[in-house]
Motif scaffolding. Structure first.
Motif, PDB file in Angstrom:
ATOM      1  N   HIS A   1      54.172  16.736  23.116  1.00  0.00           N
ATOM      2  CA  HIS A   1      52.860  17.050  22.547  1.00  0.00           C
ATOM      3  C   HIS A   1      51.734  17.066  23.571  1.00  0.00           C
ATOM      4  O   HIS A   1      50.647  17.585  23.293  1.00  0.00           O
TER       5      HIS A   1
ATOM      6  N   LEU B   1      42.523  21.991  24.664  1.00  0.00           N
ATOM      7  CA  LEU B   1      42.918  22.919  25.721  1.00  0.00           C
ATOM      8  C   LEU B   1      41.889  22.891  26.843  1.00  0.00           C
ATOM      9  O   LEU B   1      40.701  23.146  26.626  1.00  0.00           O
TER      10      LEU B   1
ATOM     11  N   LEU C   1      42.333  24.305  17.034  1.00  0.00           N
ATOM     12  CA  LEU C   1      41.728  23.859  18.290  1.00  0.00           C
ATOM     13  C   LEU C   1      40.409  23.144  18.024  1.00  0.00           C
ATOM     14  O   LEU C   1      39.507  23.695  17.370  1.00  0.00           O
TER      15      LEU C   1
ATOM     16  N   LEU D   1      49.096  28.908  23.231  1.00  0.00           N
ATOM     17  CA  LEU D   1      48.556  28.778  21.876  1.00  0.00           C
ATOM     18  C   LEU D   1      49.538  29.165  20.787  1.00  0.00           C
ATOM     19  O   LEU D   1      49.277  28.939  19.601  1.00  0.00           O
TER      20      LEU D   1
ATOM     21  N   LEU E   1      47.912  23.535  18.698  1.00  0.00           N
ATOM     22  CA  LEU E   1      47.121  23.020  19.805  1.00  0.00           C
ATOM     23  C   LEU E   1      45.741  22.576  19.334  1.00  0.00           C
ATOM     24  O   LEU E   1      45.030  23.330  18.656  1.00  0.00           O
TER      25      LEU E   1
ATOM     26  N   HIS F   1      48.151  19.024  23.057  1.00  0.00           N
ATOM     27  CA  HIS F   1      47.193  18.690  24.126  1.00  0.00           C
ATOM     28  C   HIS F   1      47.668  19.305  25.434  1.00  0.00           C
ATOM     29  O   HIS F   1      48.760  18.998  25.904  1.00  0.00           O
ATOM     30  N   VAL F   2      46.857  20.175  26.045  1.00  0.00           N
ATOM     31  CA  VAL F   2      47.223  20.813  27.315  1.00  0.00           C
ATOM     32  C   VAL F   2      46.067  20.705  28.297  1.00  0.00           C
ATOM     33  O   VAL F   2      44.940  21.125  28.004  1.00  0.00           O
TER      34      VAL F   2
END
Length: 325
Positions: free
Chosen positions: A154, A198, A223, A190, A195, A173-174
């Motif tokens: 994740h 970002l 988001l 995405l 997500l 979570h990126v």
């Protein structure tokens, strides 16, 4: 394993007491080793998280050291090898045998690890939930292998990668600052639809076109936090698409995004109904009209980060709390 001995270890609160427990006898040392859940190697490199205790030394972690580590502590759930600059792909081979319990893996600044090493991680660490590959020599090939194998993943932290990204239905979570992602790469990040955070700050473009508009094309409906700091090529068209396609966005950083004009600010005012915090530091085209558009439209906005105003600046009949940078 003696159940009473194991219970005794669990009652020891301090690290010193737990280390002393293992020195008592071989049996207790075995209990201590198999109960260990987290290891952070102290390597010679000062990473983005600060200097390690051995930052003045020249110790290099090798494949042999990793083998000894994992055979001694076979049930780790968290492992950090950040700063192991000379660690080769073969150093990750033992993860195929001892990585099944790992949930968090940090390989920040492991410059010698390639997609081959990441394929070893993918095959042995299927229960990973969080990975960090800051400044690693990884491409979308290695990332895709991990995303396909680690179905509980994740949280992903990376930087400076090149390619078309990766996709995963579980990632929420990126962190992907300073990357060279093409539009398909952004779409891939995405594509899972879940997500929530970002970070694409410092995005470098190796292609023509406005790839940021991909964020607003339907896959980012969940988001909540978006960081586009220093994405200097962000256009009004991209801002319009994102503001329409991210209905629950609560925090947005557009610091140093010089190409956004009144058209973009008006679009945000019309569409960003849930926006609570906005960063517009040093946006050259942010003006009084843009501020008014945000004030009129973004009814939930409570924090506006930019340099030229002082705390408590009053707009209409509301006060926007300005955070000094």
């Amino acid at each position: 394993m003696n159940l009473l001995d194991d219970c005794l270890l669990q009652q020891l609160d301090s690290r010193m007491d737990r280390d002393s427990f293992g020195l008592t006898c071989r049996g207790w040392l075995h209990i201590q080793n198999t109960s260990r859940q987290s290891v952070q190697l102290c390597c010679s490199l000062s990473t983005k998280y600060g200097s390690s205790p051995l930052s003045q030394g020249n110790f290099n972690v090798s494949a042999f050291h990793v083998y000894k580590l994992l055979t001694r502590f076979p049930y780790l759930t968290s492992l950090s090898m950040s700063g192991c600059t000379e660690l080769p792909d073969s150093g990750l081979l033992q993860l195929e045998f001892f990585g099944s319990s790992l949930q968090s893996l940090c390989l920040d600044c492991c410059f010698q690890i390639t997609d081959t090493g990441f394929s070893l991680v993918a095959s042995g660490c299927s229960n990973l939930k969080s990975v960090s590959f800051y400044r690693c020599n990884v491409t979308d090939i290695g990332l895709t292998a991990i995303a396909k194998s680690c179905l509980s993943l994740h949280t992903v932290t990376l930087s400076s990668i090149t390619g078309s990204g990766f996709n995963s239905e579980t990632i929420i979570h990126v962190e992907a600052d300073s990357c060279k992602l093409d539009p398909d790469g952004i779409s891939g990040l995405l594509s899972g639809g879940g997500l929530e955070y970002l970070n694409l700050s410092g995005l470098f473009w190796s292609i023509h076109g406005d790839g940021l508009a991909k964020i607003g094309q339907g896959s980012a409906v969940n988001l909540r936090v978006l960081n586009l700091r220093m994405c200097r090529d962000a256009t009004d068209e991209a801002i319009m698409m994102i503001s329409k396609g991210c209905p629950v966005l609560q925090e947005w950083s557009l610091a140093f995004c010089h190409e956004i004009t009144i058209t973009g600010w008006v679009a945000m005012g019309w569409n960003c109904n849930n926006l609570k915090a906005l960063h517009v530091n040093r946006c050259r085209n942010f003006c009084d009209r843009g501020l008014q558009a945000l004030q009129d439209g973004c009814k939930s906005l409570s924090k506006l980060h930019f340099e030229s105003l002082f705390p408590g600046y009053t707009v209409g009949n509301r006060v926007i709390q300005v955070q000094a940078q």
